[in-house]
Design an enzyme around this catalytic site. Sequence first.
Site, PDB file in Angstrom:
ATOM      1  N   SER A  39      33.472 -51.697  -5.194  1.00 16.66           N
ATOM      2  CA  SER A  39      32.368 -52.386  -4.575  1.00 16.66           C
ATOM      3  C   SER A  39      32.679 -53.825  -4.191  1.00 16.66           C
ATOM      4  CB  SER A  39      31.167 -52.365  -5.518  1.00 16.66           C
ATOM      5  OG  SER A  39      31.481 -53.051  -6.717  1.00 16.66           O
ATOM      6  N   LYS A  52      32.153 -62.836  -5.492  1.00 14.13           N
ATOM      7  CA  LYS A  52      31.308 -61.653  -5.246  1.00 14.13           C
ATOM      8  C   LYS A  52      29.839 -62.002  -5.492  1.00 14.13           C
ATOM      9  CE  LYS A  52      31.192 -56.725  -6.624  1.00 14.13           C
ATOM     10  NZ  LYS A  52      31.799 -55.720  -7.507  1.00 14.13           N
ATOM     11  N   SER A  76      36.070 -51.181  -9.189  1.00 19.41           N
ATOM     12  CA  SER A  76      35.649 -51.992  -8.039  1.00 19.41           C
ATOM     13  C   SER A  76      36.493 -53.208  -7.732  1.00 19.41           C
ATOM     14  CB  SER A  76      34.196 -52.429  -8.207  1.00 19.41           C
ATOM     15  OG  SER A  76      33.358 -51.359  -7.873  1.00 19.41           O
TER      16      SER A  76
HETATM   17  N1  GLN Z   1      33.066 -46.842  -7.401  1.00 15.95           N
HETATM   18  C1  GLN Z   1      32.510 -46.863  -8.718  1.00 15.95           C
HETATM   19  C2  GLN Z   1      31.044 -46.565  -8.660  1.00 15.95           C
HETATM   20  O1  GLN Z   1      30.574 -46.283  -7.613  1.00 15.95           O
HETATM   21  C3  GLN Z   1      32.815 -48.145  -9.401  1.00 15.95           C
HETATM   22  C4  GLN Z   1      31.894 -49.234  -9.093  1.00 15.95           C
HETATM   23  C5  GLN Z   1      32.261 -50.500  -9.765  1.00 15.95           C
HETATM   24  O2  GLN Z   1      33.322 -50.609 -10.371  1.00 15.95           O
HETATM   25  N2  GLN Z   1      31.349 -51.453  -9.720  1.00 15.95           N
HETATM   26  O3  GLN Z   1      30.353 -46.618  -9.626  1.00 15.95           O
END
Ligand code: GLN
Length: 476
Positions: A154, A79, A178
């Site tokens: 994400s 990532k 994420s």
């Molecule tokens: N979807 C969650 C957010 O928007 C989690 C994001 C993540 O785990 N980086 O914050």
Amino acid sequence: MSSDLSTLSITEAAKMLAAKEISAVDLARACITQIEKKNKSLNAYLEVFDDIEAQAKVADERHMKGESSPLLGIPLAVKDNILIKGRRASAASKILEGYVSTYDATVIKKLKDAGAVFLGRTNMDEFAHGSSTENSAFGPTKNPHDESRVPGGSSGGSAAAVAASMALGALGTDTGGSIREPASFCGLVGLKPTYGAVSRSGLIAMGSSLDQAGPLAQTVADAELIFNAIRGQDPLDSTSIGEAFYPKRVEKKKIGVPRHLLKEGVDPDVLKTFEATLATLALQGYEIIDIELPSAALALAVYYVIMPAEVSSNLARFDGVRYGLSLAGNSQWGDYAKTRGTGFGPEVRRRVMLGTYVLSSGYYDAYYGKATIARAMLRAEVRNALEIVDVIATPSAPSPAPRIGENISNPLAMYLLDIFTVTANLTGNPAISIPMGNVLRDGKALPVGIQFTAAHGDESGLFAIGTSAEAEKKLE
Ligand code: GLN
């Protein structure tokens, strides 16, 4: 066994490498072929590295010299918020475009020592803010199971890369789901380790009390291999903890289900698949027990106060002086405003503003202070529940993958996708998403996942139940 090496699991590939049936270069080439075929339309990788074969050759040489490690020569995707020395890292943001890392994240150092081959850096929501990878400054990633849909976020680029055989496994990061949510939408296994089990040194921080790096993989065994390679206490991260920190559990037969959380807002097909999976686990000897987590209904609200507060602090470092983009305004404040106003996308700006607001002196007690109290309550409830049961099960997400664009103008709908995942980040417990089947949408089979949460340090419990759930799927 498959003739296309890119579709091998890590475990299968490692066996063939050890038996000298294939080389790391063969494996790397198989992934490169898939990348050349698919990445243009899927947009999973932001950058494919130019030295993949050279890295694979080094792995083959280490192997020839008698080294053996299950990840030696295994091609992985990373990532774009995890630093690799000498490589660009942008967290999919314009503000970091062109930034080159000066050191390796600890997880990268460990994977290099293990001999993994890095294929490239994968797309993500900007600074990991999102549940769909649509918030990337470099365009959305598409779900390989249905290209009109999101891969989740994400870590959507990492998930799409593995699901489309453009990597054998990948690293993601998980602040509120994420890793687990894209695993669910892409039909993969995704693990959010216990807070502190994996060093955060060299991750571009989002919420420091929530963030953990972890694996996205095709199988539970593969996820375990990657986790074992990256885990461990690290002098560079004072919140990291050693393996011996938590007592190990032996019996893993009781599954707690907070059914009161499933009454509203969960897609009926997801619910049906979830109940069917529990029923098959019951046939394997697992006991299914109803549990109550009264504060879990607050988890999303608590997360969306604490996370932006930490985001606003962590992102203060992107000031146009130290990293990446630097634009001149007509004063020093003007430089900051212009750089940050131009470099950050709309979702990042929304979170920085929200976070600054909840931390401001007039509102701190009303929002941030209350959220920390609710977080402590949640932690106690989860701990108490895990004294009665070994794991807690919920769907990983309330729906299958949404369509691209479906939630983009409705941030609240987007935030609701995190309803089941944020709790484990707030409490620090490890949680895993395992494929539990498919639901049909417009003639396409879309994967959905089941999430198991265990006591702190009990990743082995997650791998055990994950293996049972996975075995059921293979029998079908
Ligand atoms: N979807 C969650 C957010 O928007 C989690 C994001 C993540 O785990 N980086 O914050």
